[in-house]
Design an enzyme around this catalytic site. Structure first.
Site, PDB file in Angstrom:
ATOM      1  N   GLU A 182      -4.695   4.124   6.138  1.00  0.00           N
ATOM      2  CA  GLU A 182      -4.509   3.691   5.296  1.00  0.00           C
ATOM      3  C   GLU A 182      -4.456   4.784   3.794  1.00  0.00           C
ATOM      4  OE1 GLU A 182      -6.086   0.545   1.286  1.00  0.00           O
ATOM      5  OE2 GLU A 182      -5.321  -0.382   3.144  1.00  0.00           O
TER       6      GLU A 182
ATOM      7  N   SER B  25     -10.834   0.795   2.805  1.00  0.00           N
ATOM      8  CA  SER B  25      -9.703   0.498   4.940  1.00  0.00           C
ATOM      9  C   SER B  25      -9.664   1.804   5.072  1.00  0.00           C
ATOM     10  CB  SER B  25      -9.103  -0.595   4.064  1.00  0.00           C
ATOM     11  OG  SER B  25      -9.593  -2.116   3.582  1.00  0.00           O
TER      12      SER B  25
ATOM     13  N   ARG C  21       0.602  -0.918  -0.279  1.00  0.00           N
ATOM     14  CA  ARG C  21       0.185   0.018  -0.225  1.00  0.00           C
ATOM     15  C   ARG C  21       0.877   0.675  -0.546  1.00  0.00           C
ATOM     16  NH1 ARG C  21      -2.022  -3.470  -1.395  1.00  0.00           N
ATOM     17  NH2 ARG C  21      -4.006  -3.994  -0.452  1.00  0.00           N
TER      18      ARG C  21
END
Length: 308
Positions: free
Chosen positions: A304, A213, A161
């Site tokens: 995130e 998320s 990520r």
């Protein structure tokens, strides 16, 4: 380039939260980019590049600078499996078009929100696949130095990520070159794509505005043995990671609400906007979740989403 002032940023995010941009402009071509660079230089203003707005929380006070919204949405499929695509292209459209033409390699991304550019910046992934697996190169221009560069896959510095671009936001992504596999049965690919979309609808609270998320899943290589053992007993370890939502749920935070923001009861790693949420509600809820998980498991959850 049309320069607008005091434009609400709510409609440009999937969270439907946030204040106004002092200045706002859509970028449709290189001429627009030149004008934007000149404006930034002359007025000495900060800038922010917004894509699909799907991993983003904008503060209630908005952004005291210029928000740039690129619109490079073209796509070309070649017989050898190479795909050249403008980085503003909507991911859902790109996935459908690839599957519908029998190009294998993107069907795992069915239902993934945002743009291909945003997916590259965040090295988006799910079901064991990531954008880095199919990206050959991406062209970009640095809005501060005016440097134009084609970044090969290894130069993007992809990790979980994360990427070079996430840590160097002065770069505006222009065009990506992907490597897919042509010649597959389109009906089979479309079926896989639909399965992924169905899974997301069943597991994620898509009926409410959200930013996806909130926290990164946790890599087991970074965790203490006793934490890994708890997760193993509950059989939640996948691809070397433990879902952040697992710890949030174990901390009894599902359904926790501050103002118009709520930890989803459907998926604990989602915070939903019940319709009237302020950014401050979400930020306070994020801090509460981080604090509770830290107290209970001595784990530091890492964001995130991007906060502007």
């Amino acid at each position: 380039m049309l320069l607008e002032k005091e434009i609400s940023l709510k409609p440009f995010t999937t969270f439907k939260i946030g204040g106004p941009a002092k200045f706002f402009a859509v970028l449709k071509n290189f001429k627009d980019i030149e004008i934007a660079i000149d404006f930034i230089e002359k007025n000495k203003v900060d800038f922010f590049i917004i894509g699909g707005g799907s991993n983003l929380l904008i503060r209630d006070e908005g952004f005291d600078g210029i928000v740039l919204k690129p619109q490079f949405e073209y796509v070309n499929f070649f017989e050898d499996g190479i795909v050249s695509v403008g980085c503003s292209k909507n991911m859902a459209e790109l996935v459908f078009e690839a599957c519908n033409l029998g190009y294998k390699g993107l069907e795992w991304a069915g239902g993934l929100p945002g743009t291909i550019g945003g997916a590259i910046v965040n090295n988006a992934g799910c079901f064991g696949s990531e954008i880095k697996d199919i990206l050959l190169e991406v062209s970009a221009i640095n809005l501060k130095t005016k440097e134009y560069k084609i970044f090969k896959n290894n130069e993007c510095r992809f990790t979980y990520r994360d990427s070079f671009f996430k840590n160097n936001p002065n770069w505006l992504l222009i065009e990506a070159k992907l490597k897919l596999e042509p010649g597959f049965n389109k009906d089979e690919l479309l079926e896989i794509m639909e399965e992924k979309i169905k899974y997301r609808k069943e597991k994620h609270p898509l009926e409410y505005p959200n930013a996806g998320s909130i926290f990164k899943n946790l890599l087991i290589k970074d965790l203490r043995e006793e934490i890994i053992e708890i997760a193993q007993r509950d059989n939640v370890i996948k691809n070397g990671k433990i879902p952040a939502g697992y710890f949030i749920e174990k901390a009894n935070l599902k359904g926790k609400q501050i103002g118009g923001a709520k930890v989803s009861e459907k998926h604990a790693n989602f915070i939903i906007n019940l319709g009237n949420a302020k950014a401050v509600d979400v930020l306070n809820l994020i801090e509460l979740v981080k604090e509770e998980v830290k107290n209970k498991f001595d784990i530091n959850l890492e964001l995130e989403i991007k906060i502007l």
